[in-house]
Design an enzyme around this catalytic site. Sequence first.
Site, PDB file in Angstrom:
ATOM      1  N   GLU A  38     -15.293 -27.408  26.750  1.00 18.36           N
ATOM      2  CA  GLU A  38     -14.869 -28.515  27.589  1.00 18.36           C
ATOM      3  C   GLU A  38     -14.185 -27.897  28.805  1.00 18.36           C
ATOM      4  O   GLU A  38     -13.256 -27.105  28.655  1.00 18.36           O
ATOM      5  CB  GLU A  38     -13.872 -29.405  26.834  1.00 18.36           C
ATOM      6  CG  GLU A  38     -13.418 -30.537  27.714  1.00 18.36           C
ATOM      7  CD  GLU A  38     -12.423 -31.488  27.048  1.00 18.36           C
ATOM      8  OE1 GLU A  38     -12.062 -31.286  25.889  1.00 18.36           O
ATOM      9  OE2 GLU A  38     -12.013 -32.434  27.756  1.00 18.36           O
ATOM     10  N   ARG A 264     -11.069 -20.611  13.151  1.00 20.38           N
ATOM     11  CA  ARG A 264     -10.818 -20.159  14.516  1.00 20.38           C
ATOM     12  C   ARG A 264     -10.002 -18.876  14.509  1.00 20.38           C
ATOM     13  O   ARG A 264      -9.381 -18.518  13.520  1.00 20.38           O
ATOM     14  CB  ARG A 264     -10.106 -21.243  15.323  1.00 20.38           C
ATOM     15  CG  ARG A 264      -8.766 -21.664  14.780  1.00 20.38           C
ATOM     16  CD  ARG A 264      -8.044 -22.591  15.763  1.00 20.38           C
ATOM     17  NE  ARG A 264      -8.897 -23.650  16.292  1.00 20.38           N
ATOM     18  CZ  ARG A 264      -8.989 -23.954  17.591  1.00 20.38           C
ATOM     19  NH1 ARG A 264      -8.295 -23.306  18.482  1.00 20.38           N
ATOM     20  NH2 ARG A 264      -9.760 -24.922  17.993  1.00 20.38           N
ATOM     21  N   LYS A 274      -5.286 -24.420  24.902  1.00 21.94           N
ATOM     22  CA  LYS A 274      -5.378 -24.580  26.354  1.00 21.94           C
ATOM     23  C   LYS A 274      -4.211 -25.400  26.884  1.00 21.94           C
ATOM     24  O   LYS A 274      -3.720 -25.151  27.978  1.00 21.94           O
ATOM     25  CB  LYS A 274      -6.698 -25.269  26.715  1.00 21.94           C
ATOM     26  CG  LYS A 274      -7.868 -24.288  26.767  1.00 21.94           C
ATOM     27  CD  LYS A 274      -9.134 -24.958  27.269  1.00 21.94           C
ATOM     28  CE  LYS A 274      -9.807 -25.708  26.157  1.00 21.94           C
ATOM     29  NZ  LYS A 274     -11.182 -26.118  26.459  1.00 21.94           N
TER      30      LYS A 274
HETATM   31  P1  ATP Z   1      -8.194 -25.208  22.544  1.00 19.43           P
HETATM   32  O1  ATP Z   1      -7.860 -25.745  21.184  1.00 19.43           O
HETATM   33  O2  ATP Z   1      -7.757 -23.822  22.782  1.00 19.43           O
HETATM   34  O3  ATP Z   1      -7.783 -26.113  23.645  1.00 19.43           O
HETATM   35  P2  ATP Z   1     -10.832 -26.235  22.311  1.00 19.43           P
HETATM   36  O4  ATP Z   1     -11.385 -26.098  20.945  1.00 19.43           O
HETATM   37  O5  ATP Z   1     -10.367 -27.557  22.730  1.00 19.43           O
HETATM   38  O6  ATP Z   1      -9.765 -25.100  22.565  1.00 19.43           O
HETATM   39  P3  ATP Z   1     -13.354 -26.168  23.637  1.00 19.43           P
HETATM   40  O7  ATP Z   1     -13.606 -25.985  25.072  1.00 19.43           O
HETATM   41  O8  ATP Z   1     -13.615 -27.495  23.043  1.00 19.43           O
HETATM   42  O9  ATP Z   1     -11.857 -25.743  23.379  1.00 19.43           O
HETATM   43  O10 ATP Z   1     -14.042 -25.035  22.795  1.00 19.43           O
HETATM   44  C1  ATP Z   1     -15.353 -24.548  22.988  1.00 19.43           C
HETATM   45  C2  ATP Z   1     -15.766 -23.879  21.714  1.00 19.43           C
HETATM   46  O11 ATP Z   1     -14.899 -22.789  21.430  1.00 19.43           O
HETATM   47  C3  ATP Z   1     -15.689 -24.827  20.539  1.00 19.43           C
HETATM   48  O12 ATP Z   1     -16.874 -24.686  19.779  1.00 19.43           O
HETATM   49  C4  ATP Z   1     -14.483 -24.365  19.785  1.00 19.43           C
HETATM   50  O13 ATP Z   1     -14.611 -24.621  18.416  1.00 19.43           O
HETATM   51  C5  ATP Z   1     -14.438 -22.867  20.104  1.00 19.43           C
HETATM   52  N1  ATP Z   1     -13.083 -22.348  19.999  1.00 19.43           N
HETATM   53  C6  ATP Z   1     -11.979 -22.804  20.616  1.00 19.43           C
HETATM   54  N2  ATP Z   1     -10.891 -22.111  20.233  1.00 19.43           N
HETATM   55  C7  ATP Z   1     -11.312 -21.178  19.354  1.00 19.43           C
HETATM   56  C8  ATP Z   1     -10.669 -20.155  18.595  1.00 19.43           C
HETATM   57  N3  ATP Z   1      -9.362 -19.953  18.671  1.00 19.43           N
HETATM   58  N4  ATP Z   1     -11.430 -19.376  17.792  1.00 19.43           N
HETATM   59  C9  ATP Z   1     -12.750 -19.575  17.715  1.00 19.43           C
HETATM   60  N5  ATP Z   1     -13.420 -20.521  18.391  1.00 19.43           N
HETATM   61  C10 ATP Z   1     -12.717 -21.321  19.206  1.00 19.43           C
HETATM   62 MG    MG Z   2     -11.936 -29.323  22.551  1.00 23.48          MG
END
Ligand code: ATP
Ligand code: MG
Length: 563
Positions: A38, A264, A274
């Site tokens: 995102e 994760r 984020k």
């Molecule tokens: P955050 O929780 O840091 O804001 P998010 O999951 O909202 O991250 P996205 O942009 O939705 O961020 O993530 C893109 C992809 O990266 C998703 O498939 C998510 O599951 C993966 N992802 C995000 N954080 C991690 C992590 N710490 N380890 C592994 N994969 C991750």
């Molecule tokens: Mg997300």
Amino acid sequence: MNDTLSPSSHKNFIYNIIDEDLKIGKNGGKVATRFPPEPNGYLHIGHAKSICLNFGIAHDYNGTCNLRFDDTNPEKEEQEYIDSIIENVKWLGFDWEERLYHASDYFEKFFQFAVSLIKQEKAYVCDLTADQIREYRGNFTTPGKESPYRNRSVEENLDLFNRMRGGEFKDGEKILRAKIDMSSPNINMRDPAIYRIRHEEHPRTGDKWCIYPMYDYAHCVSDALENITHSVCTLEFEDHRPLYDWFLDQIEELPHPQQIEFARLNLTYTVMSKRKLLELVETKLVNGWDDPRMPTLVGIRRRGFTPAAIRNFCEKIGVTKQESTVEMGYLEECVREDLNLITKRVMAVLKPLRVVITNFPKDKIDELDAPYHPNDPQMGSRKIFFTNELYIEQDDFMEEAPKKFFRLAPGQEVRLRYGYVIRCEQVIKNLAGEITELHCTYDPETRGGNIPDGRKVKGTIHWVSVKHAVKAEVRLYDRLFNVENPLGNKDIDFKDYLNSESLKVLEDCLVEPSIMEAKPEEKFQFERLGYFCVDYDSTSQKLIFNRTVTLKDGWAKISLKRG
Ligand code: ATP
Ligand code: MG
């Protein structure tokens, strides 16, 4: 796919699932994954795990991996983030070829599928407020209550949904909900939202839409539209899988990707959300998203971490369904491993102490040849200049040295790397009693560090010639937080755990002239000090280096001592 990537040697449970699928001929033998960020912030090292996993699977199975922006939430999303994400994934060494997609490409299709859900009596327009919806939803122990709008007719729902699209209603006035089961033990299944009203400009679709699809709906439909076979995501989506499957079960014309969840990445001494990282940026507690202390990919890149080190790290930590936290030291060790192989070793003095060689002719310059890497002759060598005035590191001299101090002390000898053996004859001090310089003699028989008479000189220290040295600023970075888990205590703001010593700027450092022209992102080992990377702000007028990592893990030593 970048040809420097080798097939994963560390297979994981996802590979077992894919192997089984291929064995039974599922998906016509194809493997298609995607990385679906995102664009509401910069990517971090956690995302790198997901990127390496998704692109790695595609690589290993000769499949494809798409880059897809999940851009369904225009309030928080910006072009700046999109550009940075594209740059980051490329930098990590991955290639989506022509398959760069946006969920917003599918807005019309999302709408049409929602219409078909309404026609199947699987979706309805609801007028409850956000608070009421929360109240009606119930919780883990109480089943939800059905909305009074749940049994609107298909005609009424179609009419209202079209008018939602047409902009007749204000934000939050109505939503489109799936009609599933208000008493489901899985709260995600209690008539979740599909569309909400947001009168908000979208970076790609402008003001064409004022209704936007919810993540759970847009995500599975996007996967299906792109013929994704294995939709890999993190564990927090496990409870959303029934909903993922439910949507796709209602839309018969679409294929049905398999969602697979993994744990994760969490790292000690940092935060990975984020939202939290944005808070650090907005409160100016760090100098932007690419502050070298940040766990963002732009941050660690500026710090000097390499794509190869990050890929290797992701490979080594593996992929499981067990939540765990990886030591920051482990990531740093992977960085050292790579930098050890690829960087030139040069000399720099961070806290200079002047040394006068009293028996070396004043105007003489002795040019010595010094290899850039002890084990890699391919890297070549450069000239270093021995003169009668040198700088050494303040820490490499002690006036009252303990027995085991094998560096410079009054009357004691030390070897200058690639130079000569010198002996400290006199310590010069100012009126305040501070040491201002050392007077030493050198042994002309020891050129290049050889000692013909075989006498013992235990220490070797680094140095630069006063006449030849180039001034530089060096930024020493340390852990951003001083506790392993800054989010571990709910009563304490994570920002209170920031390490006040995480950045030290040394402005009067001196580096050897061979690296005078070094350009941003160039990396070096400064002998005995660590690995350093030229900062983006560096110019030929003012060299600036970031310390990437020390040569050894200082924190491990501390915890060993404590333990
Ligand atoms: P955050 O929780 O840091 O804001 P998010 O999951 O909202 O991250 P996205 O942009 O939705 O961020 O993530 C893109 C992809 O990266 C998703 O498939 C998510 O599951 C993966 N992802 C995000 N954080 C991690 C992590 N710490 N380890 C592994 N994969 C991750
Ligand atoms: Mg997300």
